[in-house]
Design a protein around this motif. Sequence first.
Motif, PDB file in Angstrom:
ATOM      1  N   SER A   4      51.524  42.896  42.931  1.00 24.16           N
ATOM      2  CA  SER A   4      52.460  42.014  43.409  1.00 24.16           C
ATOM      3  C   SER A   4      52.655  40.762  42.894  1.00 24.16           C
ATOM      4  O   SER A   4      53.650  39.781  43.052  1.00 24.16           O
ATOM      5  CB  SER A   4      52.512  42.336  45.005  1.00 24.16           C
ATOM      6  N   SER A   5      51.502  39.874  42.409  1.00 25.88           N
ATOM      7  CA  SER A   5      51.431  38.634  42.372  1.00 25.88           C
ATOM      8  C   SER A   5      51.542  38.143  40.783  1.00 25.88           C
ATOM      9  O   SER A   5      51.455  36.856  40.584  1.00 25.88           O
ATOM     10  CB  SER A   5      50.308  38.184  42.979  1.00 25.88           C
ATOM     11  N   ARG A   6      51.781  39.066  40.116  1.00 29.35           N
ATOM     12  CA  ARG A   6      52.238  38.817  38.654  1.00 29.35           C
ATOM     13  C   ARG A   6      53.393  39.497  38.216  1.00 29.35           C
ATOM     14  O   ARG A   6      53.751  40.524  38.494  1.00 29.35           O
ATOM     15  CB  ARG A   6      50.738  39.530  37.859  1.00 29.35           C
ATOM     16  N   LEU A   7      53.581  38.749  37.198  1.00 29.12           N
ATOM     17  CA  LEU A   7      55.020  39.475  36.454  1.00 29.12           C
ATOM     18  C   LEU A   7      55.004  40.585  35.466  1.00 29.12           C
ATOM     19  O   LEU A   7      56.053  40.991  35.349  1.00 29.12           O
ATOM     20  CB  LEU A   7      55.809  38.135  35.905  1.00 29.12           C
ATOM     21  N   TRP A   8      53.987  40.537  35.081  1.00 30.75           N
ATOM     22  CA  TRP A   8      53.878  41.735  33.885  1.00 30.75           C
ATOM     23  C   TRP A   8      53.625  43.225  34.341  1.00 30.75           C
ATOM     24  O   TRP A   8      54.178  43.774  33.533  1.00 30.75           O
ATOM     25  CB  TRP A   8      52.653  41.390  32.895  1.00 30.75           C
ATOM     26  N   PRO A   9      52.888  43.512  35.348  1.00 32.82           N
ATOM     27  CA  PRO A   9      52.609  44.801  35.451  1.00 32.82           C
ATOM     28  C   PRO A   9      53.865  45.752  35.536  1.00 32.82           C
ATOM     29  O   PRO A   9      53.805  46.984  34.759  1.00 32.82           O
ATOM     30  CB  PRO A   9      51.879  44.936  36.878  1.00 32.82           C
ATOM     31  N   ILE A  10      54.771  45.434  36.446  1.00 31.63           N
ATOM     32  CA  ILE A  10      56.024  46.629  36.742  1.00 31.63           C
ATOM     33  C   ILE A  10      56.682  46.537  35.233  1.00 31.63           C
ATOM     34  O   ILE A  10      57.308  47.537  34.861  1.00 31.63           O
ATOM     35  CB  ILE A  10      56.841  46.219  37.810  1.00 31.63           C
TER      36      ILE A  10
END
Length: 467
Positions: free
Chosen positions: A23-29
């Motif tokens: 939830s706190s990073r832009l890249w996983p999704i």
Amino acid sequence: MAHDSRTPSVPPVRTQKLRAAVSSRLWPIPVFAVAAAVALGVVLPALDQAYDERFPEVLQVYLFSGGASAARSVLEAISGSLITVTSLTFSLTVVTLQLASSQFSPRLLRTFTSDRFVHWTLALFLGTFSYSLTVLRSVRSGTDGGTEFVPDIAVTVAFLLAIASVIGLVLFLAHLTREIRVETMMRNVHTETAATIERVLARKPSPDTDAAAAAGSLSGPEALAAPDGQPVEAATSGFLTLIDEPGLAAVARDAGAVVRINACMGDSVIAGVPFATVWAGAGRFTAAELEDLSRRIGGTVTVGFERTNDQDPAFGFRQLADVGARALSPGTNDPTTAVHVIGHLSSLLCDLVERDLGDRTVQDSDGSVRAVLAGPGFGHFLSTAVSQIRHYGMQDVQVALRLLALFEEVSWCDRSGAQRHVLQAGLAELREGIGQHHYTSAEKQTLMERYQRAQAAVTAQRGRPIY
């Protein structure tokens, strides 16, 4: 393993870590979307080739009907435009992060990077780009002597994804203009903090329940009363963000010890400096035993480079207080925002007075106390909410009036009067601040009338204000 009856159920630490990482990073999704899009770009052309002539005519009307060159043009146009739109989206996101950091508070960046709408918008754009490129490689024109192949279904899906991306861009721009408003930022922080309070802090138990819990805790080791506790040093430096309570209790049980984590959630710990204390069931631990136990205790706590709201309700108070203090700086000079911040802080404090604050215990299944976790009292939350805003904003009458109203509102919600002394001390500091600033006679009279009203509220029975 049994927790204190006052402790609300919380997700396992591994689940919390995974959720925070996503939830706190832009890249996983977006990365997941790219992988799914590439797989879809391989599967759909194969499906096209297998069932090309078997689709009903009713469906074929809605499928792409152009030749290979037209399909290539469509896919190239989609992929080329989507990478440009993605770059624009990243640029706007970075500008928003810079604005939030410089104008409001650097501690708000985590709120923006956790925005699921931004995650899924980037996922849609990058997924559409990757899908179009993958499908493009399967289009064959037949000029080299082979059979022409146009994946009608795949190209149609690419067209639909392009339309969805256009709609997503419009919605993203509307979302971004709403998110950069300070009112939206405060609402988001308020919502996250309220959720953390509900998840981490139990409501005050009834007298019977409290007595039963106290009786149960006395059945455990009595080592906490012993003066010969041994310190446990922190292995790394940073902020205490998570504690694996079942794991900590298991470590203490295996060692026949009682552990107290002296650092509160969100506190800064320094490598080599004690942050916990252990008591042996009998005697003291040897140096080797203490080193091994310290290592195992360190494995049950998470120390990060920044505070999070996973188990730290005080972090939301710090974020809101920072916004209020920044609004009162000479470079910004926005007391209205500070007044709105105080309103959010008052609402959260009103929720806290009904919560069981301070230290809490973690028990074995037999009721034996194995771990004690230090927790901030109500005074810590009140000081975080009020101190800096009081220091920087007392020269503005509206800010001073709103601070006085905060004490009145919180005292009204303090039905039992348990926080009366804390509120009285905070109100006395506010009264001292009023005396140190210069106001017109009319302003001074208004402030004193509101102060007397707040004082009556704090000293009244059951926290009900007197009018």
